[in-house]
Design an enzyme around this catalytic site. Structure first.
Site, PDB file in Angstrom:
ATOM      1  N   HIS A 420      -7.109  26.785  23.277  1.00 53.94           N
ATOM      2  CA  HIS A 420      -7.152  26.752  24.687  1.00 53.94           C
ATOM      3  C   HIS A 420      -8.108  24.975  24.382  1.00 53.94           C
ATOM      4  O   HIS A 420      -8.034  24.149  25.119  1.00 53.94           O
ATOM      5  CB  HIS A 420      -8.271  27.819  25.133  1.00 53.94           C
ATOM      6  CG  HIS A 420      -8.897  26.737  26.892  1.00 53.94           C
ATOM      7  ND1 HIS A 420      -9.948  26.705  26.589  1.00 53.94           N
ATOM      8  CD2 HIS A 420      -8.400  27.130  28.819  1.00 53.94           C
ATOM      9  CE1 HIS A 420     -10.848  26.464  27.906  1.00 53.94           C
ATOM     10  NE2 HIS A 420      -9.251  26.272  28.517  1.00 53.94           N
ATOM     11  N   ARG A 510       0.945   4.291  -0.586  1.00 56.23           N
ATOM     12  CA  ARG A 510       0.791   4.871  -1.422  1.00 56.23           C
ATOM     13  C   ARG A 510       0.530   6.305  -1.856  1.00 56.23           C
ATOM     14  O   ARG A 510      -0.313   7.197  -1.699  1.00 56.23           O
ATOM     15  CB  ARG A 510      -1.588   4.609  -1.683  1.00 56.23           C
ATOM     16  CG  ARG A 510      -0.994   3.248  -1.191  1.00 56.23           C
ATOM     17  CD  ARG A 510      -2.836   2.063  -1.897  1.00 56.23           C
ATOM     18  NE  ARG A 510      -3.074   1.210  -1.397  1.00 56.23           N
ATOM     19  CZ  ARG A 510      -3.360   0.407   0.261  1.00 56.23           C
ATOM     20  NH1 ARG A 510      -3.288   1.836   0.619  1.00 56.23           N
ATOM     21  NH2 ARG A 510      -3.592  -0.674   0.636  1.00 56.23           N
ATOM     22  N   ARG A 578       4.746   3.390  -3.659  1.00 58.13           N
ATOM     23  CA  ARG A 578       4.916   3.187  -4.976  1.00 58.13           C
ATOM     24  C   ARG A 578       4.529   4.325  -5.900  1.00 58.13           C
ATOM     25  O   ARG A 578       4.067   5.249  -5.221  1.00 58.13           O
ATOM     26  CB  ARG A 578       3.263   1.998  -4.906  1.00 58.13           C
ATOM     27  CG  ARG A 578       3.338   1.474  -6.344  1.00 58.13           C
ATOM     28  CD  ARG A 578       1.582   0.850  -6.088  1.00 58.13           C
ATOM     29  NE  ARG A 578       0.434   1.881  -6.342  1.00 58.13           N
ATOM     30  CZ  ARG A 578      -0.293   0.780  -5.647  1.00 58.13           C
ATOM     31  NH1 ARG A 578      -0.745  -0.073  -5.439  1.00 58.13           N
ATOM     32  NH2 ARG A 578      -1.238   1.464  -5.617  1.00 58.13           N
ATOM     33  N   GLU A 680       3.395  -7.681 -10.374  1.00 55.03           N
ATOM     34  CA  GLU A 680       1.140  -8.079 -10.883  1.00 55.03           C
ATOM     35  C   GLU A 680       0.951  -8.450 -12.462  1.00 55.03           C
ATOM     36  O   GLU A 680      -0.187  -8.617 -12.585  1.00 55.03           O
ATOM     37  CB  GLU A 680       0.770  -6.742 -10.526  1.00 55.03           C
ATOM     38  CG  GLU A 680       1.395  -5.412 -11.439  1.00 55.03           C
ATOM     39  CD  GLU A 680       0.742  -4.179 -10.097  1.00 55.03           C
ATOM     40  OE1 GLU A 680      -0.100  -4.192  -9.454  1.00 55.03           O
ATOM     41  OE2 GLU A 680       2.054  -3.440 -10.739  1.00 55.03           O
ATOM     42  N   GLY A 701       1.549  -8.220  -6.345  1.00 57.64           N
ATOM     43  CA  GLY A 701      -0.029  -7.376  -6.336  1.00 57.64           C
ATOM     44  C   GLY A 701      -1.291  -8.054  -6.857  1.00 57.64           C
ATOM     45  O   GLY A 701      -1.293  -8.070  -7.762  1.00 57.64           O
ATOM     46  N   SER A 702      -1.475  -9.264  -4.805  1.00 56.67           N
ATOM     47  CA  SER A 702      -2.428 -10.329  -5.080  1.00 56.67           C
ATOM     48  C   SER A 702      -3.873  -9.469  -6.462  1.00 56.67           C
ATOM     49  O   SER A 702      -4.026 -10.489  -7.049  1.00 56.67           O
ATOM     50  CB  SER A 702      -2.831 -10.447  -3.963  1.00 56.67           C
ATOM     51  OG  SER A 702      -3.530  -9.775  -3.256  1.00 56.67           O
ATOM     52  N   ASN A 703      -4.024  -8.463  -6.066  1.00 57.76           N
ATOM     53  CA  ASN A 703      -5.753  -7.874  -6.761  1.00 57.76           C
ATOM     54  C   ASN A 703      -5.436  -7.951  -8.168  1.00 57.76           C
ATOM     55  O   ASN A 703      -5.726  -8.301  -8.899  1.00 57.76           O
ATOM     56  CB  ASN A 703      -5.911  -6.490  -6.016  1.00 57.76           C
ATOM     57  CG  ASN A 703      -5.963  -6.823  -5.129  1.00 57.76           C
ATOM     58  OD1 ASN A 703      -6.132  -7.423  -4.260  1.00 57.76           O
ATOM     59  ND2 ASN A 703      -5.856  -5.443  -4.134  1.00 57.76           N
ATOM     60  N   ASP A 704      -4.172  -7.450  -8.706  1.00 49.29           N
ATOM     61  CA  ASP A 704      -3.789  -7.683  -9.932  1.00 49.29           C
ATOM     62  C   ASP A 704      -3.779  -8.670 -10.971  1.00 49.29           C
ATOM     63  O   ASP A 704      -4.211  -9.395 -11.665  1.00 49.29           O
ATOM     64  CB  ASP A 704      -3.080  -6.080 -10.733  1.00 49.29           C
ATOM     65  CG  ASP A 704      -4.058  -5.029 -11.035  1.00 49.29           C
ATOM     66  OD1 ASP A 704      -4.949  -4.520 -10.922  1.00 49.29           O
ATOM     67  OD2 ASP A 704      -3.103  -3.714 -11.179  1.00 49.29           O
ATOM     68  N   CYS A 751       1.909  -7.231  -0.990  1.00 44.45           N
ATOM     69  CA  CYS A 751       1.154  -5.896  -0.530  1.00 44.45           C
ATOM     70  C   CYS A 751      -0.660  -6.110  -0.833  1.00 44.45           C
ATOM     71  O   CYS A 751      -1.112  -5.095  -0.814  1.00 44.45           O
ATOM     72  CB  CYS A 751       2.067  -5.024  -0.680  1.00 44.45           C
ATOM     73  SG  CYS A 751       1.564  -4.398  -2.948  1.00 44.45           S
TER      74      CYS A 751
END
Length: 799
Positions: A420, A510, A578, A680, A701-704, A751
């Site tokens: 409720h 992820r 991934r 990456e 994977g632009s970060n790694d 990504c």
């Protein structure tokens, strides 16, 4: 000719007969007449018509007394309302049933005895002529009487049912909704009693009640009579089934949550009138689901047939009979909240600060509110409640609704997302956290609190006023750019809501989020709990897998349901999943993980990604991941899932892992399976032609890639000034990767964080002709518009 004047059996009326038999009965008649031939199981019964109600009051000359009690009523006068309601109920009950009406009711009873046996017990249910209409959620305002046996008990229950048209909450609700007391009449449904007190009951919706997402069937279930779920007395089990793949023939539960189900409502036998009471649910029952998968799927089948028949989202009550073990449908009404919501502006509530979490429970809605907590333990205390306060209670009932409308938020000890309190909070558009367990002892009246439902399924109550803001985004049918705009997403709890953003699918789902939040344990610890040295970890593992045959089944089901939820939310668009990319220190932090992981000086460059998958130290864990992905694609039918391998250092490693996947039933190309790799590592770019022979696409994977191109530890604050995705060397790496993908005829995407943070980086990617970029949800609309403008300038047309 029909022998009855005031009684109609379920096969004699349908949904167009609301003025005659009320909404609840009209729905039952419609299902009984039109859908039992399709396999739906509806208990038979009859309606005592609204005309009988008026005839009874005519014969007793009761109308003047009712007008006197109700005509000058002030709805704000709680005491006066209670007095008028009591007077009206006494007038109706005292009117009695005329002799000819009594004869018809008892003749109907005998017909049900002929069908079900002389000992059949009955449910006597109210059905108002304004009830269960698409524009008004009118449920729960009137009385139901269960397990009725014998002629005198039946006649008395009918009189009490008629009188319940004038419950205090019914009177108040009619005033709020603008219904005239004297234009509303009450019909009564008399039907075979489904003995769910000996089994289970619940509610099924043909959409997700939180987000309004239409492609799922959502079921709540608990032991005993269904009233506990409606009242919020229990935290029920929850189940989702994905409509499109179910319709295609796949029979799998998409997602489930084990509820506490601490009590169950049972019938107490004896005497001429039924009574009910709540009793503790045995621990073994609480720790298992109260429905089998087959039963959840049977309910989904019923729900889809009902929705198809009515042509709109539906709210369906069901009950399982503990005597014959069968599922019965006992109500179907239009869903009146989530289905009415028009998603033109997407509101996202965001906590800006942090605070001490006092309590947690199930979130209702996705908003945040702050206010002064006010604990209410009984009905008379409601007069003390001030508008804008946070209502804290064990549970709520329809009698509380006038006060609930003034609350900033609601917090309850008990209840699930269809109780409720949850239903009313949704109608009011305020946040609620239900099923907290001990909110009324953890929260103190007078203290400032912040109630947040912005974090997915788990709602949190923070001490004090935590700062928050609201992001409002206009969601319109914007043109689609030629560059595919996908979404980064890890939390399945947010998938249905996020799917309303304009998108071309999920570019990065992820797996780690699901493992850390939903599974919580190291996969090898689940497989080999006997090898876990810490007794506390072993106890935690045993607690996690309660209700499952073993740790393996737990891991596979939880992971597949998390990924499956994301895939279902975006179906049939691609969802790139991934495989696990924890580092060894992150794996070690999972329950039972320390004994299965090496200690590494630099985990970022260590035993991670593809190097783990075919390695003896993790081969069993990878097999579990693959089993879960097979379940998503094959059993659930979510073939839009694309698998992606992270941190593939060498071509030989790619070959080895793909061969292992094939052994585990995930062979690239079979059943449409596509396999991507993360790009990456500089070696992925240098040898892109060789890598491309083994994959269907690369996601940069632009970060790694930035970290490894520039040789900068992206977790180090000291050298953060050297970390820049826009460095010319990184951009050249990206250019070579995109061109290499195009040269080899495979998909290119990105990504990483860069296009979300830097418009010039998004522009660079478009100019390169990248196929897709995957963005964080909060930047999707803004970046999409930028890309549309850029593509227009450079003459790259979208769709």
């Amino acid at each position: 000719m029909n022998q009855f004047r005031y009684v109609r059996f379920f096969d004699e009326f349908g949904i167009d007969d609301v003025p005659l038999v009320g909404g609840k009965n009209a729905s039952l008649g419609e299902m009984y007449r039109k859908l039992t031939s399709e396999g739906l199981r509806v208990p038979n019964g009859f309606a005592i018509t609204a005309g009988a109600y008026r005839y009874m009051l005519d014969e007793a000359g009761a109308w003047d007394g009712l007008h006197e009690a109700l005509d000058s009523l002030d709805p704000a006068d709680v005491t006066g309302l209670a007095r008028a309601g009591k007077q009206a109920r006494e007038i109706v009950y005292g009117a009695g049933l005329p002799a000819d009406l009594q004869r018809e009711v008892l003749d109907g009873y005998r017909r049900l005895q002929d069908e079900y046996g002389e000992d059949v017990s009955l449910a006597v249910r109210s059905s108002a002529t304004s009830e269960d209409l698409p524009t008004a959620s009118f449920a729960g305002q009137h009385e139901t009487f269960l397990n009725i046996k014998g002629e005198e008990s039946l006649l008395d229950a009918c009189r009490r049912c008629f009188a319940s048209l004038f419950t205090d909450r019914g009177i108040h609700y009619r005033i709020d909704q603008g219904f005239d007391h004297f234009r509303v009449a009450l019909s009564i449904g008399v039907m075979k009693m489904v003995r769910s007190d000996l089994a289970a009951a619940g509610v099924t919706f043909t959409l997700d009640t939180e987000s309004g997402f239409r492609d799922v069937v959502f079921t709540t279930a608990s032991y005993g009579l269904g009233e506990n779920i409606v009242q919020g007395a229990v935290e029920p089990d929850e189940f989702y089934v994905h409509k499109p793949t179910f319709t295609e023939g796949h029979r799998a539960v998409l997602r489930r949550l084990l509820g506490d189900k601490a009590v169950k409502m049972v019938l107490v036998e004896g005497g001429t009138r039924h009574t009910t009471r709540n009793v503790p649910t045995p621990k073994t029952d609480r720790e298992r689901y109260c429905l089998s998968d087959a039963e959840v799927l049977e309910l989904a089948d019923y729900a889809l047939k009902i929705e198809r028949h009515y042509g709109r989202p539906m709210d369906i009550e069901w009950a399982k009979d503990g005597i014959d073990g069968k599922l019965y449908l006992v109500q179907a009404r239009p869903e009146t909240v989530a289905s009415q919501r028009k998603v033109t502006t997407l509101e996202t509530y965001v906590l800006d600060g942090q605070g001490e979490v006092i309590a947690e429970g199930r979130s209702v809605g996705e908003k945040i509110a702050a206010g002064t907590a006010h604990l209410i333990t009984n009905l008379p205390q409601l007069t003390e409640f001030k508008p804008g306060e946070v209502l804290v209670a064990d549970t709520t009932t329809p009698d509380w609704e006038p006060v609930m409308k003034t609350a900033a938020a609601i917090v309850t000890n008990r209840g699930g997302r269809t109780c409720h309190a949850a239903i009313i909070a949704r109608e009011l558009g305020i946040p609620a956290v239900v099923g907290v367990g001990d909110a009324s002892t953890r929260l103190t009246s007078g203290e400032k609190v912040t109630v947040s439902c912005a974090g997915g399924d788990t709602g949190r109550i923070y001490r004090g006023e935590v700062a928050f803001h609201v992001d409002r985004t206009e969601v319109t049918d914007v043109a689609r750019p030629a560059t595919k705009i996908m979404i980064n997403l890890g939390n399945p709890d947010l998938a249905f809501k996020t799917s309303f953003l304009p998108n071309d699918g999920v570019g990065l789902a992820r797996m780690e989020f699901i493992i850390s939040e939903s599974i919580k344990a190291h996969p090898l610890a689940l497989l080999h709990p006997e090898q876990v040295a810490d007794p506390a970890d072993r106890a935690a593992l045993a607690h996690l897998i309660r209700g499952y045959p073993d740790g393996e089944a737990f891991f596979v089901e939880r992971l597949s349901e998390g990924i499956g939820t994301i895939a279902a939310a975006f179906w049939p668009k691609p969802v790139v999943v991934r495989m696990s990319d924890f580092k060894t220190n992150e794996y070690a932090s999972l329950v039972g993980g320390t004994g299965f992981e090496p200690a590494e000086a630099n985990p970022m460059l260590g035993f991670r990604g593809a190097s783990r998958y075919a390695h003896p130290a993790y081969t069993e864990g990878f097999a579990l991941e693959c089993r879960a992905m097979r379940r998503v694609r094959e059993e659930m039918g979510l073939t839009n899932v694309v698998l992606m391998l992270p941190f593939v250092r060498r071509v030989a490693e790619a070959e080895q892992v793909l061969a292992r996947m094939a052994e585990l039933g995930l062979r690239r190309g079979e059943n449409g399976l596509q396999v991507y790799a993360m790009c990456e590592i500089p070696n992925n770019v240098i040898l892109i032609d060789a890598f491309a022979a083994h994959f269907d696409g690369f996601s940069i994977g632009s970060n790694d890639l930035t970290q490894l191109t520039l040789g900068v530890d992206r977790d180090s604050e000291i050298v953060a000034f050297d970390y820049d995705e826009r460095d010319e060397g990184v951009k050249e790496m990206i250019r070579l990767a995109v061109e290499g993908c195009r040269r080899n005829g495979i998909h290119s995407g990105l990504c990483g964080q860069a296009p979300s943070d830097y418009p010039d980086m998004a522009e660079y990617l478009v100019q390169l002709g990248i196929d897709s970029m995957s963005l964080n949800p909060d930047t999707v609309l803004k970046t999409t518009q930028q890309i549309l403008d850029l593509e227009s300038r450079i003459g790259r047309a979208g769709g």
